[in-house]
Scaffold this motif. Structure first.
Motif, PDB file in Angstrom:
ATOM      1  N   LEU A 175     -14.653   1.517   1.913  1.00  0.00           N
ATOM      2  CA  LEU A 175     -13.558   2.320   2.462  1.00  0.00           C
ATOM      3  C   LEU A 175     -12.300   1.490   2.657  1.00  0.00           C
ATOM      4  CD1 LEU A 175     -15.087   4.753   5.100  1.00  0.00           C
ATOM      5  CD2 LEU A 175     -14.119   5.282   2.872  1.00  0.00           C
ATOM      6  N   LEU A 176     -12.445   0.276   3.149  1.00  0.00           N
ATOM      7  CA  LEU A 176     -11.282  -0.587   3.323  1.00  0.00           C
ATOM      8  C   LEU A 176     -10.643  -0.918   1.990  1.00  0.00           C
ATOM      9  CD1 LEU A 176     -12.560  -3.048   6.089  1.00  0.00           C
ATOM     10  CD2 LEU A 176     -10.930  -1.175   6.338  1.00  0.00           C
ATOM     11  N   HIS A 177     -11.466  -1.153   0.984  1.00  0.00           N
ATOM     12  CA  HIS A 177     -10.911  -1.424  -0.346  1.00  0.00           C
ATOM     13  C   HIS A 177     -10.139  -0.214  -0.862  1.00  0.00           C
ATOM     14  CE1 HIS A 177     -10.556  -3.140  -4.326  1.00  0.00           C
ATOM     15  NE2 HIS A 177     -11.121  -2.069  -4.853  1.00  0.00           N
ATOM     16  N   LEU A 178     -10.692   0.982  -0.663  1.00  0.00           N
ATOM     17  CA  LEU A 178      -9.986   2.197  -1.078  1.00  0.00           C
ATOM     18  C   LEU A 178      -8.696   2.371  -0.305  1.00  0.00           C
ATOM     19  CD1 LEU A 178      -9.978   4.774  -2.748  1.00  0.00           C
ATOM     20  CD2 LEU A 178     -11.357   5.868  -0.966  1.00  0.00           C
ATOM     21  N   LEU A 179      -8.717   2.035   0.987  1.00  0.00           N
ATOM     22  CA  LEU A 179      -7.507   2.138   1.800  1.00  0.00           C
ATOM     23  C   LEU A 179      -6.426   1.187   1.305  1.00  0.00           C
ATOM     24  CD1 LEU A 179      -5.995   3.169   4.267  1.00  0.00           C
ATOM     25  CD2 LEU A 179      -7.171   1.435   5.626  1.00  0.00           C
ATOM     26  N   ILE A 180      -6.816  -0.039   0.943  1.00  0.00           N
ATOM     27  CA  ILE A 180      -5.846  -1.010   0.434  1.00  0.00           C
ATOM     28  C   ILE A 180      -5.242  -0.523  -0.876  1.00  0.00           C
ATOM     29  CG2 ILE A 180      -5.601  -3.360  -0.474  1.00  0.00           C
ATOM     30  CD1 ILE A 180      -7.704  -4.230   1.563  1.00  0.00           C
ATOM     31  N   LEU A 181      -6.067   0.047  -1.742  1.00  0.00           N
ATOM     32  CA  LEU A 181      -5.537   0.593  -2.999  1.00  0.00           C
ATOM     33  C   LEU A 181      -4.549   1.718  -2.741  1.00  0.00           C
ATOM     34  CD1 LEU A 181      -8.734   0.676  -5.265  1.00  0.00           C
ATOM     35  CD2 LEU A 181      -6.845  -0.965  -5.312  1.00  0.00           C
ATOM     36  N   ARG A 183       0.646  10.904   3.117  1.00  0.00           N
ATOM     37  CA  ARG A 183      -0.482  11.755   2.809  1.00  0.00           C
ATOM     38  C   ARG A 183      -1.551  11.028   2.016  1.00  0.00           C
ATOM     39  NH1 ARG A 183       3.521  14.230  -0.625  1.00  0.00           N
ATOM     40  NH2 ARG A 183       3.203  13.700  -2.810  1.00  0.00           N
ATOM     41  N   CYS A 184      -1.224   9.875   1.389  1.00  0.00           N
ATOM     42  CA  CYS A 184      -2.238   9.142   0.635  1.00  0.00           C
ATOM     43  C   CYS A 184      -3.336   8.606   1.547  1.00  0.00           C
ATOM     44  CB  CYS A 184      -1.604   7.986  -0.136  1.00  0.00           C
ATOM     45  SG  CYS A 184      -0.475   8.536  -1.422  1.00  0.00           S
ATOM     46  N   LEU A 185      -3.028   8.374   2.828  1.00  0.00           N
ATOM     47  CA  LEU A 185      -4.028   7.859   3.746  1.00  0.00           C
ATOM     48  C   LEU A 185      -5.128   8.876   3.999  1.00  0.00           C
ATOM     49  CD1 LEU A 185      -1.795   6.068   6.373  1.00  0.00           C
ATOM     50  CD2 LEU A 185      -3.039   5.076   4.481  1.00  0.00           C
ATOM     51  N   GLY A 186      -4.875  10.125   3.693  1.00  0.00           N
ATOM     52  CA  GLY A 186      -5.879  11.148   3.926  1.00  0.00           C
ATOM     53  C   GLY A 186      -7.091  11.008   3.030  1.00  0.00           C
ATOM     54  N   ILE A 187      -6.986  10.258   1.939  1.00  0.00           N
ATOM     55  CA  ILE A 187      -8.114  10.129   1.023  1.00  0.00           C
ATOM     56  C   ILE A 187      -9.274   9.391   1.693  1.00  0.00           C
ATOM     57  CG2 ILE A 187      -8.857   9.216  -1.193  1.00  0.00           C
ATOM     58  CD1 ILE A 187      -5.991   9.579  -2.159  1.00  0.00           C
ATOM     59  N   PRO A 188      -9.091   8.097   2.133  1.00  0.00           N
ATOM     60  CA  PRO A 188     -10.241   7.427   2.750  1.00  0.00           C
ATOM     61  C   PRO A 188     -10.610   8.004   4.101  1.00  0.00           C
ATOM     62  CG  PRO A 188      -8.288   6.054   2.891  1.00  0.00           C
ATOM     63  CD  PRO A 188      -7.921   7.216   2.037  1.00  0.00           C
ATOM     64  N   LEU A 223      -2.714   2.097  -0.041  1.00  0.00           N
ATOM     65  CA  LEU A 223      -1.484   1.521   0.518  1.00  0.00           C
ATOM     66  C   LEU A 223      -0.616   0.925  -0.575  1.00  0.00           C
ATOM     67  CD1 LEU A 223      -2.828  -0.181   3.749  1.00  0.00           C
ATOM     68  CD2 LEU A 223      -1.473   1.893   3.586  1.00  0.00           C
ATOM     69  N   ARG A 224      -1.249   0.250  -1.526  1.00  0.00           N
ATOM     70  CA  ARG A 224      -0.464  -0.309  -2.632  1.00  0.00           C
ATOM     71  C   ARG A 224       0.097   0.796  -3.516  1.00  0.00           C
ATOM     72  NH1 ARG A 224      -4.549  -5.228  -4.529  1.00  0.00           N
ATOM     73  NH2 ARG A 224      -4.231  -6.556  -2.692  1.00  0.00           N
ATOM     74  N   ARG A 225      -0.713   1.810  -3.732  1.00  0.00           N
ATOM     75  CA  ARG A 225      -0.252   2.905  -4.581  1.00  0.00           C
ATOM     76  C   ARG A 225       0.927   3.630  -3.947  1.00  0.00           C
ATOM     77  NH1 ARG A 225      -1.381   4.765  -9.872  1.00  0.00           N
ATOM     78  NH2 ARG A 225      -0.849   6.969  -9.950  1.00  0.00           N
ATOM     79  N   CYS A 226       0.899   3.792  -2.656  1.00  0.00           N
ATOM     80  CA  CYS A 226       1.938   4.545  -1.944  1.00  0.00           C
ATOM     81  C   CYS A 226       3.064   3.655  -1.455  1.00  0.00           C
ATOM     82  CB  CYS A 226       1.313   5.263  -0.762  1.00  0.00           C
ATOM     83  SG  CYS A 226       0.013   6.410  -1.235  1.00  0.00           S
ATOM     84  N   ARG A 227       3.104   2.423  -1.880  1.00  0.00           N
ATOM     85  CA  ARG A 227       4.184   1.491  -1.533  1.00  0.00           C
ATOM     86  C   ARG A 227       4.361   1.406  -0.027  1.00  0.00           C
ATOM     87  NH1 ARG A 227       7.306  -0.176  -5.584  1.00  0.00           N
ATOM     88  NH2 ARG A 227       8.978  -0.699  -4.119  1.00  0.00           N
ATOM     89  N   LEU A 228       3.237   0.969   0.622  1.00  0.00           N
ATOM     90  CA  LEU A 228       3.273   0.699   2.056  1.00  0.00           C
ATOM     91  C   LEU A 228       3.737   1.903   2.864  1.00  0.00           C
ATOM     92  CD1 LEU A 228       4.589  -2.940   2.070  1.00  0.00           C
ATOM     93  CD2 LEU A 228       2.240  -2.140   2.181  1.00  0.00           C
ATOM     94  N   LEU A 229       2.936   2.947   2.833  1.00  0.00           N
ATOM     95  CA  LEU A 229       3.126   4.131   3.677  1.00  0.00           C
ATOM     96  C   LEU A 229       4.366   4.924   3.330  1.00  0.00           C
ATOM     97  CD1 LEU A 229       2.112   2.804   7.190  1.00  0.00           C
ATOM     98  CD2 LEU A 229       0.710   3.975   5.529  1.00  0.00           C
ATOM     99  N   GLN A 230       4.936   4.773   2.147  1.00  0.00           N
ATOM    100  CA  GLN A 230       6.067   5.630   1.803  1.00  0.00           C
ATOM    101  C   GLN A 230       5.601   7.051   1.553  1.00  0.00           C
ATOM    102  OE1 GLN A 230       8.551   4.142  -1.258  1.00  0.00           O
ATOM    103  NE2 GLN A 230       9.041   2.270  -0.200  1.00  0.00           N
ATOM    104  N   HIS A 231       4.328   7.247   1.310  1.00  0.00           N
ATOM    105  CA  HIS A 231       3.770   8.587   1.237  1.00  0.00           C
ATOM    106  C   HIS A 231       2.557   8.606   2.164  1.00  0.00           C
ATOM    107  CE1 HIS A 231       6.195  10.379  -1.829  1.00  0.00           C
ATOM    108  NE2 HIS A 231       6.099   9.286  -2.539  1.00  0.00           N
TER     109      HIS A 231
END
Length: 590
Positions: free
Chosen positions: A77-83, A95-100, A85-93
């Motif tokens: 889960l932490l690995h998915l969360l890090i991915l 809603r991506c955090l809703g996945i993990p 965060l990188r995908r969303c450019r450090l919380l710029q989106h």
């Protein structure tokens, strides 16, 4: 007593063997354990202790295995969360955090049920998901000679539509006389296919018959607007230079025989001829705690409270490589020295006087110096560039100020509308247009907003809403006999009523861009400060999606009510020939 004393002597042996057993379990070694002395007077009790110890070790092994499995799950889960965060450019989106987190919450919610099923000794089959309500099929028709421009009339198309009710599977058929079209609702997709085939073969009056499609107001896929693409559009790239940076745009540069990018020149200096460009881009930099950066006459850069004075205004000048220079009120450029001190005392803008500007998710910017550090404004008067990471202390809001030949409103959030006035020229030059005309005089022009509706009670929009002159509000009667009761500000084609209130806010956002009241000290300013009439035509639901057939119905309504401009901020669903025909018919109708 002998047995009790004999067991006491083995307590320490039991403890040592238990610790040794745990160690061997961790080392993935196992085996059965015995306390020995089984042939002594207390052999039976010692044997019972040995069996108890073996059972305890089995339970400990199982517990450690479950803990290890849980740790592996948490690491995944932490690995998915890090991915994310990188995908969303450090919380710029966000809603991506809703996945993990959604996955974790779902597993935690299902855990009690799983334990309950395990305790019952059987696992019941998973429940069937509720069936989605099937949407009726629709077909869009266009009649060849039913358009007014082709000599047709409303009774002609009404006669054609009345005949459609005799077709198998037809639930409803609505004529759109201003467009020469009709929308047919059927009970199933099979009936729709047969109707299209039958009409195209047997009815010469039908020029076009296509099935309905779905469209959406946002999320157009990989090509959609993201924070990264927005930042790139604002900052440009090294290969794309604004036209004012070309030597051909300045007489002084042409006289010197310079070609290519001369503003700035290849040596990094801003030539004097570049001052002839179309006016400065005047901004003030407001920190996160409300102070403004001010450049004094002696070159000091400090923070001031209250209203931004003239010393707080900077001219942001773009360079060909995408960097920016900040020119103060006194004509000096801001610079960061080797000790991270910030001054505004340089006459030319070279490498040390350049900054990289990044757009943040909340509309603020961060300024990175040539040293890689970020400009920071802590509580107090000092301004430094000594931070290697950008936090909220390094975020600034660009506050617009009108330059010569410009006019800005007094609305508090006007600076957030980068499309109106941008620091790099990627805008519509709205302040220059507002200097000439803002729409205060005249009857205005009606703009049909085909979207999710409009919040017609919004304080920045209520004054600009279109009003149906033939409808009496709130009397429960279709006064103009157009099929919609109390359609005072437009119509709702999702629910087939006269209340186009926005339940998703995308349409309200678009309406504000078009015609939010300007210079009233509230919210933002639209392109047309006053005089525009916003007609709310809701064909997209709360989810942001809707039918192409409802969009065509909205176009027909707009033509009937005299709208001259249509706002269509939606897409998807692929190309639709019926929609193209409806747009062409609306254009022909004026």
């Amino acid at each position: 007593r002998f047995c009790l004393a004999h067991r006491r002597r083995h307590r320490r042996v039991l403890g040592r063997r238990l610790l040794l057993g745990l160690l061997l379990v961790l080392l993935r070694r196992g085996g059965r354990w015995s306390l020995g002395h089984r042939r002594g007077p207390c052999g039976r009790r010692l044997l019972r202790d040995s069996l108890l110890l073996n059972h305890l070790l089995v339970l400990v092994r199982l517990l450690l295995f479950l803990v290890l499995l849980f740790l592996v799950f948490v690491l995944c889960l932490l690995h998915l969360l890090i991915l994310c965060l990188r995908r969303c450019r450090l919380l710029q989106h966000g809603r991506c955090l809703g996945i993990p987190f959604g996955l974790l919450l779902g597993l935690l919610a299902s855990a009690p049920r799983a334990w309950a099923n395990a305790g019952a000794g059987s696992t019941p089959p998973p429940p069937h998901p509720p069936e989605k309500e099937e949407q009726p099929e629709r077909v869009i028709l266009r009649y060849a000679r039913a358009l007014p421009s082709a000599g047709g009339s409303a009774p002609d198309i009404e006669r054609h539509v009345q005949g459609l009710h005799q077709q198998p599977g037809v639930l409803k058929a609505q004529a759109l006389p201003r467009l020469g079209m009709a929308v047919v609702t059927l009970s199933s997709a099979a009936h729709g296919e047969r109707l299209v085939e039958r009409l195209m073969q047997d009815d010469d009056a039908v020029e076009l018959a296509v099935p309905d499609t779905w469209v959406t107001a946002f999320d157009f896929g990989a090509g959609g607007v993201t924070a990264a693409s927005l930042e790139r559009s604002l900052r440009g790239s090294g290969s794309s230079v604004p036209s004012e940076a070309q030597c051909s745009a300045h007489a002084a540069c042409r006289l010197r025989g310079l070609v290519g990018d001369c503003c700035p020149a290849t040596d990094g200096m801003m030539l004097s001829c570049c001052s002839a460009r179309g006016g400065p881009n005047l901004f003030a930099l407001r920190s996160y705690h409300g102070t403004f950066l001010e450049a004094s006459a002696d070159g000091r850069v400090q923070q001031v409270l209250g209203v931004a004075p003239p010393e707080a205004l900077f001219d942001l000048q773009v360079h060909g490589n995408g960097t920016f220079a900040l020119r103060s009120h006194f004509g000096k450029y801001m610079v960061v020295d080797e000790h991270s001190n910030v001054f505004a005392d340089r006459n030319v803008a070279q490498a040390w006087e350049r900054f990289n500007i990044a757009l943040n998710w909340n509309g603020t910017i961060t300024l990175q110096s040539h040293l890689g550090t970020y400009l920071s404004a802590d509580e107090g008067a000092v301004v430094l560039a000594n931070r290697s990471n950008a936090t909220f202390r390094e975020q600034f809001t660009l506050v617009h100020f009108a330059a010569q030949g410009e006019r800005l409103s007094n609305d508090p959030n006007i600076s957030r509308l980068w499309g109106m006035k941008s620091y790099e020229g990627f805008d519509i030059d709205a302040p220059e247009a507002w200097k000439i005309w803002t729409g205060e005089v005249g009857d205005g022009i009606t703009v049909a907003v085909l979207d999710t509706g409009i919040d017609y009670t919004h304080p920045d929009l209520s004054e600009q809403m279109w009003v149906n002159p033939l409808e009496i509000p709130d009397n429960g009667v279709d006064d103009d006999e157009n099929g919609y009761i109390d359609d005072v500000h437009g119509a709702d084609f999702v629910n087939d009523d006269g209340d186009p209130m926005d339940d998703q806010m995308h349409g309200t956002h678009c309406a504000g861009t078009i015609g939010a009241v300007g210079d009233n000290g509230i919210g933002i300013a639209g392109v047309a400060w006053r005089g525009v009439r916003l007609m709310a035509l809701k064909f997209l639901g709360a989810s942001g999606s809707g039918r192409t057939s409802d969009a065509i119905r909205a176009i027909d309504y707009a033509v009937a009510q005299g709208a001259k401009i249509a706002s269509n901020s939606w897409g998807g669903g692929g190309s639709n020939s019926a929609l193209r025909a409806a747009i062409a018919s609306a254009e022909a109708a004026g």
